[in-house]
Every structure is written in structure tokens, then in C-alpha cells.
Design a protein around this motif. Structure first.
Motif, short mmCIF file in Angstrom:
data_model
loop_
_atom_site.label_atom_id
_atom_site.label_comp_id
_atom_site.label_asym_id
_atom_site.label_seq_id
_atom_site.Cartn_x
_atom_site.Cartn_y
_atom_site.Cartn_z
N THR A 133 -27.73 47.77 111.39
CA THR A 133 -27.15 48.74 110.47
C THR A 133 -27.01 48.10 109.10
OG1 THR A 133 -24.90 48.00 110.94
CG2 THR A 133 -25.77 49.80 112.33
N CYS A 134 -26.82 48.92 108.11
CA CYS A 134 -26.61 48.42 106.75
C CYS A 134 -25.40 47.47 106.73
CB CYS A 134 -26.37 49.64 105.84
SG CYS A 134 -26.45 49.34 104.09
N GLU A 135 -24.35 47.82 107.44
CA GLU A 135 -23.13 47.00 107.48
C GLU A 135 -23.38 45.63 108.09
OE1 GLU A 135 -21.88 51.38 108.18
OE2 GLU A 135 -23.59 50.12 108.60
N ASN A 136 -24.06 45.61 109.23
CA ASN A 136 -24.34 44.33 109.89
C ASN A 136 -25.33 43.48 109.10
OD1 ASN A 136 -22.59 44.72 112.05
ND2 ASN A 136 -24.15 45.70 113.31
N MET A 137 -26.28 44.13 108.47
CA MET A 137 -27.22 43.38 107.64
C MET A 137 -26.48 42.68 106.51
SD MET A 137 -30.42 46.06 107.71
CE MET A 137 -31.47 45.16 106.57
N LEU A 138 -25.49 43.35 105.91
CA LEU A 138 -24.72 42.73 104.84
C LEU A 138 -23.99 41.47 105.32
CD1 LEU A 138 -23.12 45.64 102.79
CD2 LEU A 138 -24.75 43.93 102.01
N THR A 139 -23.42 41.52 106.49
CA THR A 139 -22.73 40.35 107.03
C THR A 139 -23.71 39.19 107.21
OG1 THR A 139 -21.11 41.76 108.14
CG2 THR A 139 -21.32 39.52 108.96
N LEU A 194 -19.89 33.41 96.48
CA LEU A 194 -20.34 34.78 96.68
C LEU A 194 -19.13 35.68 96.55
CD1 LEU A 194 -22.74 36.57 97.34
CD2 LEU A 194 -22.21 36.26 99.76
N HIS A 195 -19.23 36.69 95.72
CA HIS A 195 -18.11 37.61 95.49
C HIS A 195 -18.31 38.95 96.22
CE1 HIS A 195 -14.93 39.83 93.55
NE2 HIS A 195 -15.80 40.72 93.15
N ALA A 196 -19.51 39.53 96.07
CA ALA A 196 -19.72 40.86 96.65
C ALA A 196 -21.20 41.11 96.86
CB ALA A 196 -19.15 41.93 95.74
N LEU A 197 -21.48 41.99 97.82
CA LEU A 197 -22.83 42.48 98.08
C LEU A 197 -22.76 43.99 98.20
CD1 LEU A 197 -23.97 40.06 100.94
CD2 LEU A 197 -24.46 39.84 98.49
N ARG A 198 -23.80 44.65 97.75
CA ARG A 198 -23.93 46.10 97.93
C ARG A 198 -25.36 46.35 98.36
NH1 ARG A 198 -22.59 50.79 93.55
NH2 ARG A 198 -20.48 50.20 94.18
N LEU A 199 -25.52 47.08 99.47
CA LEU A 199 -26.84 47.39 100.00
C LEU A 199 -26.99 48.90 100.12
CD1 LEU A 199 -29.52 46.26 101.16
CD2 LEU A 199 -28.41 46.26 103.42
N HIS A 200 -27.90 49.45 99.31
CA HIS A 200 -28.21 50.89 99.35
C HIS A 200 -29.34 51.11 100.34
CE1 HIS A 200 -26.21 52.66 95.69
NE2 HIS A 200 -26.03 51.37 95.47
N GLU A 201 -29.11 51.99 101.33
CA GLU A 201 -30.20 52.43 102.20
C GLU A 201 -30.94 53.60 101.55
OE1 GLU A 201 -29.29 51.45 106.84
OE2 GLU A 201 -28.96 53.49 106.16
N THR A 202 -30.20 54.43 100.88
CA THR A 202 -30.78 55.56 100.16
C THR A 202 -30.12 55.60 98.78
OG1 THR A 202 -29.11 57.20 100.80
CG2 THR A 202 -30.95 56.86 102.34
N ALA A 203 -30.54 56.54 97.96
CA ALA A 203 -29.96 56.66 96.62
C ALA A 203 -28.47 57.00 96.67
CB ALA A 203 -30.71 57.72 95.83
#
Length: 150
Positions: free
Chosen positions: A107-113, A129-138
Motif C-alpha cells: 500500500t502507499c502507507e506501507n511503501m512510505l514506511t 528525514l522530516h517528512a515524506l509524501r507519496l501520491h498514488e494519483t493526483a
């Protein structure tokens, strides 16, 4: 000295399937991911240092993220490594070369971890590292913040 945050944006194409999921994402499907990486630190203050005024060189951040994430995940199929998926993996890997098996539901969430651990381990001393944001779609994305995961 001020603490400064730097953010760099990346993009990659990848497919995944959510094993056992009860919706359409159980099917193999792809995304045009947009990935934002934010680090923080104190800028170099030594005027003799060519990196004076920088928290870190954007080129170094780009190299780390490309090595750890983009070059591995771009145009890959990401699947959970499981006994149930073993036959599918064998069939697909006989035909396709870039299949990544992970020990989590992709999932997007697990990929971020996963991505956070990979990137944090490579950052230079004094940069966090402060933050990550992963967009699956727009319009759909997940975020990871270091303060939430301390």
C-alpha cells in the motif's frame, strides 16, 4: 542557527496488487507516483566551506533517493512476498524482470514506511528525514512524518 527544511520531488511509474484485498486494488494496476522528500538540518556556517549556507546539496539528496527508491521501483511490479503468491511470482518472473517482492502489503502507507527507513539510513550527519509524501494519483496521497514515528 535556523533549522531549515528542504524538499525535493521525484516521480516514478510502478504497478502493484494488494493480495487478498476485497476491492479493485487486488488486481495488478499501476500508478504514476509523485514522491516528495523533506529533510531538515542547520545550514553549514563555515565561510570556507563551498557548501556554506546549505543544509545539504540537493544533488546528494537526489542521488540517495534515486539509488534507494526511484531506480528500484520505477517500472516495477511490487508484490507482497507470501506463500499464496509464490506461484504468481514464478509465472510473472519467467516473463518479466522487474518484480519487487516486499514483506508487507504494498500500500502507499506501507511503501512510505519502507522508503523512510531506506532514505534515513543514507542521509549525511546532521541531516534528518522530516517528512515524506507519496501520491498514488493526483488526488490521493499518504504522508509520513518523523515526529509521528519517533
Amino acid at each position: 542557527m535556523a533549522v531549515i527544511r528542504l524538499t525535493k520531488e521525484f516521480s516514478f511509474e510502478a504497478a502493484h496488487a494488494l493480495e487478498g484485498y476485497d476491492g479493485p486494488c487486488r488486481e495488478i494496476h499501476g500508478h504514476s507516483y509523485r514522491f516528495f522528500v523533506t529533510v531538515k538540518g542547520t545550514p553549514v556556517t563555515d565561510p570556507a566551506d563551498p557548501k556554506c549556507g546549505m543544509v545539504m546539496d540537493f544533488g546528494v539528496l537526489k542521488r540517495i533517493v534515486n539509488d534507494e527508491i526511484v531506480s528500484r521501483f520505477d517500472h516495477a511490479l511490487v508484490l507482497k512476498a507470501s506463500e499464496a503468491g509464490e506461484e504468481l511470482y514464478k509465472v510473472l518472473s519467467a516473463r518479466f524482470g522487474n518484480i519487487i517482492r516486499v514483506d508487507y502489503q504494498p500500500t502507499c502507507e506501507n511503501m512510505l514506511t519502507d522508503f523512510a527507513a531506506r532514505i534515513a539510513a543514507r542521509l549525511p550527519e546532521g541531516v534528518r528525514l522530516h517528512a515524506l509524501r507519496l501520491h498514488e494519483t493526483a488526488t490521493s496521497f499518504a504522508e509520513w512524518f518523523a515526529d509521528d514515528n519517533a
